[in-house]
Scaffold this motif. Structure first.
Motif, PDB file in Angstrom:
ATOM      1  N   HIS A 138      -1.448  17.081  -7.623  1.00 55.42           N
ATOM      2  CA  HIS A 138      -0.880  17.628  -6.376  1.00 55.42           C
ATOM      3  C   HIS A 138      -1.769  17.322  -5.168  1.00 55.42           C
ATOM      4  CE1 HIS A 138       1.773  19.812  -9.025  1.00 55.42           C
ATOM      5  NE2 HIS A 138       0.755  20.382  -9.621  1.00 55.42           N
ATOM      6  N   ILE A 139      -2.012  16.037  -4.908  1.00 56.39           N
ATOM      7  CA  ILE A 139      -2.942  15.672  -3.824  1.00 56.39           C
ATOM      8  C   ILE A 139      -2.434  16.173  -2.465  1.00 56.39           C
ATOM      9  CG2 ILE A 139      -4.024  13.689  -4.946  1.00 56.39           C
ATOM     10  CD1 ILE A 139      -2.001  11.936  -3.310  1.00 56.39           C
ATOM     11  N   ASP A 140      -3.366  16.624  -1.635  1.00 55.63           N
ATOM     12  CA  ASP A 140      -3.011  17.174  -0.322  1.00 55.63           C
ATOM     13  C   ASP A 140      -2.858  16.072   0.720  1.00 55.63           C
ATOM     14  OD1 ASP A 140      -3.371  20.013  -1.102  1.00 55.63           O
ATOM     15  OD2 ASP A 140      -5.413  19.322  -1.476  1.00 55.63           O
ATOM     16  N   PHE A 141      -3.726  15.054   0.612  1.00 53.67           N
ATOM     17  CA  PHE A 141      -3.718  13.974   1.600  1.00 53.67           C
ATOM     18  C   PHE A 141      -3.730  12.624   0.894  1.00 53.67           C
ATOM     19  CE2 PHE A 141      -6.348  17.404   3.559  1.00 53.67           C
ATOM     20  CZ  PHE A 141      -5.480  17.749   4.582  1.00 53.67           C
ATOM     21  N   LEU A 142      -2.996  11.680   1.496  1.00 54.79           N
ATOM     22  CA  LEU A 142      -3.075  10.290   1.047  1.00 54.79           C
ATOM     23  C   LEU A 142      -3.691   9.506   2.198  1.00 54.79           C
ATOM     24  CD1 LEU A 142      -2.186   8.124  -1.130  1.00 54.79           C
ATOM     25  CD2 LEU A 142      -0.251   7.686   0.375  1.00 54.79           C
ATOM     26  N   SER A 143      -4.836   8.887   1.930  1.00 57.36           N
ATOM     27  CA  SER A 143      -5.457   8.055   2.964  1.00 57.36           C
ATOM     28  C   SER A 143      -4.974   6.630   2.718  1.00 57.36           C
ATOM     29  CB  SER A 143      -6.984   8.157   2.834  1.00 57.36           C
ATOM     30  OG  SER A 143      -7.587   7.065   3.456  1.00 57.36           O
ATOM     31  N   LEU A 144      -4.170   6.123   3.654  1.00 53.67           N
ATOM     32  CA  LEU A 144      -3.522   4.826   3.473  1.00 53.67           C
ATOM     33  C   LEU A 144      -4.397   3.718   4.069  1.00 53.67           C
ATOM     34  CD1 LEU A 144      -0.881   3.651   2.322  1.00 53.67           C
ATOM     35  CD2 LEU A 144       0.132   3.911   4.584  1.00 53.67           C
ATOM     36  N   SER A 145      -5.142   3.047   3.200  1.00 48.62           N
ATOM     37  CA  SER A 145      -6.079   2.014   3.658  1.00 48.62           C
ATOM     38  C   SER A 145      -5.347   0.839   4.295  1.00 48.62           C
ATOM     39  CB  SER A 145      -6.909   1.504   2.486  1.00 48.62           C
ATOM     40  OG  SER A 145      -7.717   2.544   1.986  1.00 48.62           O
ATOM     41  N   TYR A 146      -5.996   0.246   5.276  1.00 47.77           N
ATOM     42  CA  TYR A 146      -5.471  -0.945   5.962  1.00 47.77           C
ATOM     43  C   TYR A 146      -4.045  -0.756   6.480  1.00 47.77           C
ATOM     44  CZ  TYR A 146      -9.542  -3.277   3.983  1.00 47.77           C
ATOM     45  OH  TYR A 146     -10.827  -3.618   3.652  1.00 47.77           O
ATOM     46  N   THR A 147      -3.749   0.387   7.096  1.00 46.07           N
ATOM     47  CA  THR A 147      -2.427   0.566   7.703  1.00 46.07           C
ATOM     48  C   THR A 147      -2.331  -0.394   8.885  1.00 46.07           C
ATOM     49  OG1 THR A 147      -2.472   2.901   7.095  1.00 46.07           O
ATOM     50  CG2 THR A 147      -0.846   2.249   8.732  1.00 46.07           C
ATOM     51  N   ARG A 148      -1.261  -1.237   8.875  1.00 43.62           N
ATOM     52  CA  ARG A 148      -1.149  -2.242   9.932  1.00 43.62           C
ATOM     53  C   ARG A 148       0.104  -2.053  10.782  1.00 43.62           C
ATOM     54  NH1 ARG A 148      -2.199  -6.997   5.641  1.00 43.62           N
ATOM     55  NH2 ARG A 148      -1.021  -5.529   4.372  1.00 43.62           N
ATOM     56  N   HIS A 149       1.119  -1.353  10.206  1.00 38.53           N
ATOM     57  CA  HIS A 149       2.382  -1.132  10.913  1.00 38.53           C
ATOM     58  C   HIS A 149       2.911   0.252  10.567  1.00 38.53           C
ATOM     59  CE1 HIS A 149       2.760  -5.455  11.832  1.00 38.53           C
ATOM     60  NE2 HIS A 149       2.199  -5.615  10.648  1.00 38.53           N
ATOM     61  N   ALA A 150       3.804   0.780  11.396  1.00 43.71           N
ATOM     62  CA  ALA A 150       4.440   2.073  11.117  1.00 43.71           C
ATOM     63  C   ALA A 150       5.230   1.993   9.812  1.00 43.71           C
ATOM     64  CB  ALA A 150       5.354   2.452  12.273  1.00 43.71           C
ATOM     65  N   GLU A 151       5.747   0.799   9.532  1.00 40.83           N
ATOM     66  CA  GLU A 151       6.534   0.582   8.303  1.00 40.83           C
ATOM     67  C   GLU A 151       5.704   0.917   7.055  1.00 40.83           C
ATOM     68  OE1 GLU A 151       9.939  -0.113   6.354  1.00 40.83           O
ATOM     69  OE2 GLU A 151       9.728  -0.078   8.531  1.00 40.83           O
ATOM     70  N   ASP A 152       4.399   0.630   7.117  1.00 38.78           N
ATOM     71  CA  ASP A 152       3.504   0.942   5.983  1.00 38.78           C
ATOM     72  C   ASP A 152       3.536   2.434   5.667  1.00 38.78           C
ATOM     73  OD1 ASP A 152       2.777  -1.708   6.075  1.00 38.78           O
ATOM     74  OD2 ASP A 152       0.900  -1.363   7.159  1.00 38.78           O
ATOM     75  N   VAL A 153       3.517   3.248   6.727  1.00 39.98           N
ATOM     76  CA  VAL A 153       3.521   4.702   6.552  1.00 39.98           C
ATOM     77  C   VAL A 153       4.877   5.149   5.999  1.00 39.98           C
ATOM     78  CG1 VAL A 153       3.137   6.944   7.671  1.00 39.98           C
ATOM     79  CG2 VAL A 153       1.892   4.932   8.480  1.00 39.98           C
ATOM     80  N   ARG A 154       5.947   4.558   6.533  1.00 41.18           N
ATOM     81  CA  ARG A 154       7.297   4.922   6.054  1.00 41.18           C
ATOM     82  C   ARG A 154       7.462   4.591   4.572  1.00 41.18           C
ATOM     83  NH1 ARG A 154       8.881   3.589  11.509  1.00 41.18           N
ATOM     84  NH2 ARG A 154       9.166   1.363  11.055  1.00 41.18           N
ATOM     85  N   ASN A 155       6.951   3.431   4.166  1.00 41.87           N
ATOM     86  CA  ASN A 155       7.041   3.040   2.747  1.00 41.87           C
ATOM     87  C   ASN A 155       6.262   4.007   1.859  1.00 41.87           C
ATOM     88  OD1 ASN A 155       8.572   0.852   3.476  1.00 41.87           O
ATOM     89  ND2 ASN A 155       6.871  -0.607   3.454  1.00 41.87           N
TER      90      ASN A 155
END
Length: 527
Positions: A220-237
């Motif tokens: 049940h992780i609280d946060f996901l740190s999304l490495s190398y985010t380059r576009h908003a689409e990355d976050v949406r995916n």
């Protein structure tokens, strides 16, 4: 606590600088994220980290398997129980990280002005002349004259364990480079960073997806740190993946900005993400040195105005091996706080550093000192002006609560919340006193069993500056009659008294919902 609030814009009596700081129950309003690893995974060390002020534990999957991290997490749970200090869990993805593979783990010496070949053939052995890498498209991505940087995990750029290379020619899939400085690479894994080049790899790798859907869901992780985010689409995916993964639709996504691509699309990434991590290690290589501070200040300001947490990394690298930070580092931590950062993220310093507990304690003390001279008045006016009129109902209540608390010199703000949104809005206006968010659990059912929500919301405020969560008894609903609210308030005040934040005759500002109306009230405590 608040009468000592100074402003740097006003003359400070120099001798007052030397007065020892009073210790508070909440070491600092700014939060500290600690990365757990080889030097910080025993129950004893993790307990020390929690007591020193760590409120979020980061698990970095760039190295170490799920079993290794699971063992560390079990130790964290034990430490949380014994210290009675809440701690959130952050999973850090690998992302499109380029790595040099050194299977034998022997040290590799590289000499200035010599040549080294980078090859995608991972079966080859790493030597001073040949370095196998995990990416076959490098030859297509680079051209003569490009800069490549190779260093130990979480490199600093100053140690003799990192090397600058300049591309001299491309042969089929191999890249021949000239070595710009003498260095020795040690360990099994080095990160490779190509300056200002687009790497054609997905932001969420197959390995990342697997880790999220197994380890992430199980814990049940609280946060996901999304490495190398380059576009908003990355976050949406990533959000789409989380929504399909069990309970993780509540997990917050922190976009990690690590290169020029992420910087260029910063505004749309900020809109999609729940928070931002400024990965200054990689950014410091992609950006000219004179531009690094500018990006930090601009990015943190944008996060502040959006009311989303900003996390700054790579602050006290030298404490990996030393008990004291350098003068520049100590000033850097303070400046991150004065810029408006919500949290400081420690990487190598706690992961492989010799002094994890001391590092957290030192950073916490510097943050606490910087908070004393933070110009809240100016910040408040800027934020109100930026938000404009008409304000939303909730934003208006939150800003009024903070303003009232400052005017009456309240010692604490107590906010009742079930989603955590009201509490985060209060924190957005940066009150000079702690805000205790009393999270009221909500009952939900899937027709088979009952369960309570609330734990996620409570832990997720552990990365927000000035916000300190407390889980209320589920028998007290958030929107209820005045009598039940009084009993929850009493519990919150008792918590405040026990932690030394609230004393007799103090004033307290309370923000709560009564029926359909939101109410801000000021209470003066008796003996």
């Amino acid at each position: 606590m608040h009468s000592t609030h100074l402003l740097l814009e006003e003359p400070i009596r120099m001798a007052s600088i030397l007065e020892p700081s009073k210790s508070n129950f909440f070491p600092a309003m700014t939060k500290i994220v600690g990365t757990l690893g080889p030097k910080s995974r025993s129950v004893e060390v993790i307990s020390g980290c929690l007591k020193a002020g760590m409120s979020v534990a980061r698990f970095d999957f760039s190295w170490g398997g799920t079993d290794y991290h699971q063992e560390t997490l079990e130790n964290l749970k034990t430490a949380v129980k014994s210290t009675k200090k809440l701690c959130a869990v952050m999973l850090d993805t690998v992302g499109p990280e380029l790595q040099v593979i050194n299977k034998d783990e022997h040290s590799i010496s590289l000499q200035e002005d010599a040549y080294v070949v980078l090859t995608p053939d991972q079966d080859k052995e790493a030597t001073s002349e040949l370095l196998p890498i995990n990416f076959s498209g490098l030859a297509k991505a680079v051209k003569k004259g490009d800069t490549i940087f190779i260093g130990q995990y979480l490199f600093t750029g100053s140690e003799t364990t990192s090397v600058w290379l300049e591309v001299s020619e491309v042969k089929d899939e191999d890249v021949v480079c000239m070595i710009k400085n003498t260095a020795t690479l040690t360990g099994s894994l080095f990160t490779l960073h190509v300056s200002q080049i687009h790497i054609d790899l997905p932001t969420l790798t197959e390995k990342d997806k697997e880790v999220i859907s197994t380890w992430g869901v199980r814990n049940h992780i609280d946060f996901l740190s999304l490495s190398y985010t380059r576009h908003a689409e990355d976050v949406r995916n990533a959000r789409e993946l989380l929504s399909k993964s069990g309970d993780l639709h509540q997990t917050q996504i922190f976009a990690k900005i690590e290169n020029i691509e992420g910087l260029t699309h910063f505004d749309e990434i900020l809109q999609e993400a729940d928070g931002i991590i400024l990965s200054r290690g990689n950014l410091g290589i992609d950006l000219p040195p004179e531009k690094v501070f500018l990006f930090q200040k601009a990015a943190v300001y944008k996060c502040n105005m959006a009311g989303k947490p900003a996390v700054v990394t790579r602050v006290v690298d030298s404490m990996t091996d030393n008990l004291r930070p350098t003068r520049a580092e100590a000033t850097d931590v303070a400046n991150a706080v004065l810029d408006g950062s919500d949290a400081i993220l420690l990487g190598a310093e706690t992961l492989r550093g010799l002094y994890p507990v001391e590092t957290i304690s030192t950073v916490g003390k510097i943050c606490a000192e910087a908070e004393k001279v933070y110009n809240q008045d100016l910040y408040f006016k800027k934020t109100v002006k930026y938000v404009g009129e008409p304000m939303t109902h909730l934003e208006s209540i939150a800003s009024s609560a903070v303003r009232a608390a400052i005017k009456v010199k309240a010692s604490v703000i107590i906010c009742f919340t079930s989603s955590g949104r009201a509490a985060r809005l209060i924190a957005k206006y940066r009150p000079t006193m702690p805000a205790i968010s009393v999270v009221i659990p909500r009952l939900k059912t899937n027709q088979l069993k009952w369960s309570f929500t609330g734990a996620f919301e409570a832990r997720q405020s552990l990365i927000v500056r000035g916000l300190f969560p407390m889980l209320a008894d589920p028998r007290h609903p958030a929107e209820s009659t005045s009598s039940t609210n009084e009993s929850v308030l009493k519990v919150a005040l008792d918590y405040g008294k026990a932690s030394g934040v609230v004393k007799p005759h103090d004033r307290v500002v309370v923000c709560q919902k009564v029926g359909d109306a939101s109410v801000v009230k000021i209470i003066e405590l008796e003996d």
